[in-house]
Design a protein around this motif. Structure first.
Motif, PDB file in Angstrom:
ATOM      1  N   LEU A 147       0.844  -1.206   0.000  1.00 26.86           N
ATOM      2  CA  LEU A 147       0.000   0.000   0.000  1.00 26.86           C
ATOM      3  C   LEU A 147       0.877   1.253   0.000  1.00 26.86           C
ATOM      4  O   LEU A 147       1.911   1.289   0.654  1.00 26.86           O
ATOM      5  N   SER A 173      -3.836   3.823  -1.214  1.00 33.65           N
ATOM      6  CA  SER A 173      -4.697   4.194  -0.093  1.00 33.65           C
ATOM      7  C   SER A 173      -3.900   5.026   0.899  1.00 33.65           C
ATOM      8  O   SER A 173      -2.669   4.966   0.942  1.00 33.65           O
ATOM      9  N   ASP A 174      -4.639   5.779   1.704  1.00 37.63           N
ATOM     10  CA  ASP A 174      -4.037   6.596   2.759  1.00 37.63           C
ATOM     11  C   ASP A 174      -4.327   5.930   4.091  1.00 37.63           C
ATOM     12  O   ASP A 174      -5.470   5.917   4.551  1.00 37.63           O
ATOM     13  N   ASP A 180     -10.541   6.165   3.294  1.00 35.00           N
ATOM     14  CA  ASP A 180      -9.821   6.038   2.019  1.00 35.00           C
ATOM     15  C   ASP A 180      -9.240   4.645   1.820  1.00 35.00           C
ATOM     16  O   ASP A 180      -8.809   4.298   0.730  1.00 35.00           O
ATOM     17  N   ILE A 181      -9.247   3.835   2.872  1.00 33.37           N
ATOM     18  CA  ILE A 181      -8.630   2.512   2.765  1.00 33.37           C
ATOM     19  C   ILE A 181      -9.516   1.597   1.935  1.00 33.37           C
ATOM     20  O   ILE A 181     -10.709   1.480   2.166  1.00 33.37           O
ATOM     21  N   SER A 182      -8.896   0.965   0.966  1.00 29.66           N
ATOM     22  CA  SER A 182      -9.613   0.116   0.018  1.00 29.66           C
ATOM     23  C   SER A 182     -10.373  -1.001   0.729  1.00 29.66           C
ATOM     24  O   SER A 182      -9.916  -1.583   1.707  1.00 29.66           O
TER      25      SER A 182
END
Length: 291
Positions: A147, A173-174, A180-182
């Motif tokens: 990531l 992703s942040d 924002d995380i997938s």
């Protein structure tokens, strides 16, 4: 600078020392010179030692590199590549240059992992992909996910995975932003989570060399003085839901924050916490097991 069409390599080496010794020291300048003549011209150090009359018909590339070195541009960025954990890696301004202490982190993980196990491993803040690629190469049965917040960094990491012929799933992703995380990460369990996140405090900039400060991406280096553990806290919170029971959490850390990292892991019920020093006797790595 003398731009004669033909220059002996010994002449160019002397020019390197005249121009660069004050910045880097004699030994480092020799390293730069020999790396460049091998990379650009395929000439190895021993060949020059055996034949001091060796010269170049076209010295443009090495003199251009000398000019960039005088500006303190990292040689890895000048060449566009580096070596890490015995593997080739592309490198540019979008990613940090992989460092030897991170090789120690990888060795620690591999030493604690059964090569025959089919584990799921997540690398958070992958950058050049050096951790993910090295683990994929040495633990070929494991499933690796990597990531990063930077699309440019992921592009470099994808190229490095291809270069080293390993399969890795890359996700933009942040980790600091839960929304924002997938979904493919939120709903997945990992046996190992590893991260070398930004950990240099802003106040430590004054101790850093210009070749780092003026070239490497600050987003991958620095954290605010008043919140130096923000990435570690976010990753620990993520690990609470996404690390399997008895799963392992590995971090590379700021050498001055070892005690705070131990407390962070203890506070979140991690067990068998181990703080490990690098070859320079600095607190550089930490490991914990999820309870």
């Amino acid at each position: 600078m003398d731009d004669k069409k033909f220059m002996k390599l010994k002449e160019i080496q002397i020019l390197f020392h005249n121009e660069l010794d004050a910045l880097f020291g004699k030994e480092e300048v020799d390293n730069f010179f020999f790396i460049l003549i091998e990379s650009y011209y395929g000439i190895k150090r021993f060949q020059l030692a055996m034949d001091t009359s060796l010269g170049l018909e076209n010295n443009e590339a090495i003199l251009s590199a000398l000019k960039l070195l005088k500006q303190e541009k990292p040689i890895q960025y000048i060449l566009g590549h580096t070596e890490f954990y015995g593997l080739p890696f592309k490198a540019n301004k979008h990613v940090l240059i992989p460092r030897p202490e991170t090789e120690e982190l990888i060795s620690w993980i591999i030493e604690n992992t059964d090569v025959n196990e089919k584990l799921k491993i997540l690398d958070i803040g992958t950058g050049s992909g050096c951790i993910a690629v090295s683990l994929a190469k040495n633990l070929p049965k494991c499933e690796i996910v990597a990531l990063d917040i930077s699309a440019n960094a992921i592009k470099v990491a994808e190229g490095n995975a291809q270069l080293n012929n390993v399969e890795i799933t890359f996700v933009k992703s942040d980790i600091l932003n839960v929304s924002d995380i997938s979904n493919e990460l939120i709903n997945k369990q990992f046996d190992i989570i590893v991260s070398n996140p930004p950990y240099v405090r802003e106040r430590e900039k004054e101790h850093m060399k210009p070749n780092v400060l003026d070239n490497e991406p600050h987003i991958a280096l620095f954290v605010k003085d008043n919140n130096p553990l923000q990435f570690y806290e976010a990753i620990v919170n993520f690990a609470e839901n996404n690390l399997t029971s008895k799963g392992l959490l590995y971090f590379e850390i700021n050498e001055y924050l070892g005690d705070k990292m131990i407390f962070l892991l203890q506070r979140n019920d991690f067990q068998e916490i181990e703080l490990k020093q690098d070859i320079f006797k600095k607190d550089r790595m930490i490991k914990g097991i999820k309870s």
